[in-house]
Design a protein around this motif. Structure first.
Motif, PDB file in Angstrom:
ATOM      1  N   THR A  38       0.848  -1.194   0.000  1.00  0.00           N
ATOM      2  CA  THR A  38       0.000   0.000   0.000  1.00  0.00           C
ATOM      3  C   THR A  38       0.884   1.244   0.000  1.00  0.00           C
ATOM      4  O   THR A  38       1.994   1.217   0.540  1.00  0.00           O
ATOM      5  N   ARG A  65      -0.653   5.698   8.684  1.00  0.00           N
ATOM      6  CA  ARG A  65      -1.594   5.577   7.562  1.00  0.00           C
ATOM      7  C   ARG A  65      -1.353   4.293   6.790  1.00  0.00           C
ATOM      8  O   ARG A  65      -2.284   3.584   6.415  1.00  0.00           O
ATOM      9  N   ASP A  69      -3.514   0.276   6.658  1.00  0.00           N
ATOM     10  CA  ASP A  69      -3.940  -0.478   5.470  1.00  0.00           C
ATOM     11  C   ASP A  69      -3.491  -1.940   5.556  1.00  0.00           C
ATOM     12  O   ASP A  69      -4.215  -2.843   5.134  1.00  0.00           O
ATOM     13  N   LEU A  70      -2.292  -2.165   6.089  1.00  0.00           N
ATOM     14  CA  LEU A  70      -1.848  -3.557   6.293  1.00  0.00           C
ATOM     15  C   LEU A  70      -2.743  -4.254   7.312  1.00  0.00           C
ATOM     16  O   LEU A  70      -3.116  -5.428   7.143  1.00  0.00           O
ATOM     17  N   ALA A  72      -5.802  -3.745   7.871  1.00  0.00           N
ATOM     18  CA  ALA A  72      -7.112  -4.018   7.287  1.00  0.00           C
ATOM     19  C   ALA A  72      -7.146  -5.320   6.488  1.00  0.00           C
ATOM     20  O   ALA A  72      -8.190  -5.952   6.372  1.00  0.00           O
ATOM     21  N   ASP A 224     -10.082  -0.386   6.791  1.00  0.00           N
ATOM     22  CA  ASP A 224      -9.741   0.500   7.906  1.00  0.00           C
ATOM     23  C   ASP A 224     -10.483   1.818   7.752  1.00  0.00           C
ATOM     24  O   ASP A 224     -10.811   2.246   6.645  1.00  0.00           O
TER      25      ASP A 224
END
Lengths: 343, 343
Positions: A38, A65, A69-70, A72, A224
């Motif tokens: 990401t 940030r 994402d990881l 999620a 997320d």
């Protein structure tokens, strides 16, 4: 600067074979793992303001940030990469005080150490002055994580009847702290170290909770909360091809959001919880028969609604109160400072 | 914009399991492969100028920078990620003509298609106006490649006695074309499609040559020429802990560099070849007994010098003429437009 970073961030034996200093970094994934990747921009006057945020908080938020994402997709962080453009003045020390960029890296590397993720490379450039004005800070963070083949938590995996859950002590905290920051930024500049309970300045990406959800097979889909519950739930519905209902009476509300309502900064704490962005909690779905624990790794879990089939004429997301539909919940996540869209 | 990109760039079965639209992209590496990862900024007024470069050339160059780093380690491209910040005006069509950003993606995706690398994700943001001035374009490209475990070509692998080689039709071409562009940018704006023979506007990253060098075990170390031969050779010497000698009489000189000298734009074509940056050729070392073909995949290979042990008081890089040392070669790669350092 690159040499200093290399010294500060030595390569430990592990997944990272080669870090800063060559044309590429080299990562060695576990056998059978897939890679989750990401990228996220942190731009001055879009995602932060230098007169509001300490350099440490900006560095922390930049990495958070990407880590979120990881979390999620239920991936384990392997390495981070940072491309950083700075006006030259931010690399200079004044009267022996650390340069802005050193404090930025203090914040970023403290979170990296806590999450056990090495900074493996990136790029640096001078941010160009423009028509006589000093340049702006632009940081792009890249996160690479490992996840067992075919097991990543996706936005698209929800099924009709699945229940909806959120992690954490409540939503709207980041939006509320930002409202306070707007009003009195000087109160916050002393916060140079990630302290718990600062959802806007020092968000805590839910890496451990995401890993548990994935490894224990609890969740069917996840995302997320970066843009706000209303917007991100629409994303999850869109990718899963489903509708959703949220019970307003059980949406957990962050204590700071209550405080913002009491101070008169926000019309209602619930509105902050529904639409305030950047809480970086996880929103996930699970089969109704799956037993979801009340907390995962010390992070509370709250049921807030359920997924259903899409029907013509029916809104994608409906807000209920005590089981009765009261309104359509439109996607209107806050876009702080200025417009920005993000994965 | 994200939806349009997703449609333009469908996921093909292969290494990329999941692309644009979720929290992360998911890549599936080959069993036993390591991952090579690199990030490179392309900033307006640092790496390009909007009044000099067509949007297509900017998009091409943005991706080429990252691909060239993969070529240098001998990796096969798996996926690209782009974080892109734009002033709003560049996303609008005028009188039915494609928007700037559409033309940028035309250039980037044409090279991606040629190199068979999918654009798998990224981030988009509005570049903020600053004190009343329109924002600048900032693009950060991330490239991920696969390379057999333990086999990546590194800067640090050279041994004393190794011979030094460069790929391509000659060095200094990109610097020469930039000198022409500076003088008469309007001559170049019609170049909307990657044409061969434009080393500055449409560089050709040496992916195929890098893969051959690595797979056939020909090279001991490699680096791509982004900062200029003199600077990048110092990087290779530094990482390998060695010195080097270059024979000025055999350094291949790009025809455009000859032309720039003839036009009086550069003092000497050789200086352009030694110090002009952004040629994106490969510089590599090989054991003296290794037979290096005259070309790899249609790209010429030239021997230009050799590696030796570092000695106290001896310069890291010496320039020879017909076997005699004539001067020290200092690192002074060109930094176009403004200062920028890069991996």
């Amino acid at each position: 600067m690159i040499a200093a970073l290399r010294a500060r961030n030595p390569i430990k034996p592990g997944k990272l074979r080669l870090g800063i200093g060559d044309d590429c970094a080299i990562l060695r994934p576990n056998a059978g793992d897939e890679l989750a990747i990401t990228t996220d921009f942190s731009l001055e006057n879009v995602h932060f303001r230098r007169d509001w945020h300490s350099p440490e908080a900006i560095g922390h938020r930049c990495l958070a940030r990407g880590l979120s994402d990881l979390a999620a997709v239920g991936a384990k962080p392997m390495a981070a990469f940072l491309s950083l453009a700075l006006p030259k003045e931010l690399t200079a020390r004044h009267r022996g005080k650390p340069a802005w960029v050193e404090r930025f890296f203090d914040g970023l590397l403290a979170l990296a150490a806590k999450m056990n993720v090495p900074l493996a490379g990136g790029d640096t450039a001078e941010s160009p002055a423009h028509k006589g004005k000093a340049g702006l800070v632009a940081a792009d963070i890249v996160l690479v994580g490992g996840v067992k083949r075919g097991r990543a938590l996706l936005r698209s995996g929800a099924k009709p009847g699945d229940l909806l859950y959120v992690t954490g002590p409540g939503l709207g905290g980041a939006g509320a702290e930002l409202l306070a920051l707007e009003r009195n930024p000087s109160r916050f500049t002393a916060l140079k170290v990630a302290a718990p309970g600062h959802p806007h300045l020092y968000p805590e990406p839910r890496i451990a909770a995401g890993l548990r959800l994935r490894k224990r097979g609890l969740a069917t889909a996840a995302i997320d909360l970066s843009d706000g519950l209303s917007t991100d739930l629409h994303h999850l519905c869109g990718e899963s091809g489903l509708a959703a209902e949220i019970d307003a009476t059980v949406v957990p509300i962050h204590p700071m959001a209550q405080l913002a309502e009491a101070a008169g900064w926000a019309r209602s704490a619930l509105q902050l919880a529904l639409h305030g962005g950047e809480d970086y909690e996880l929103l996930f779905t699970a089969r109704p028969q799956t037993k979801i624990p009340r907390e995962l790794d010390g992070v509370a879990i709250h049921a807030i609604g359920r997924m259903s089939k899409m029907r013509n004429g029916k809104p994608a997301v409906t807000l209920l109160e005590e089981g009765k539909a009261v309104s359509e919940l439109r996607a209107r996540g806050w876009e702080h400072f200025r417009g920005s869209s993000s994965d």
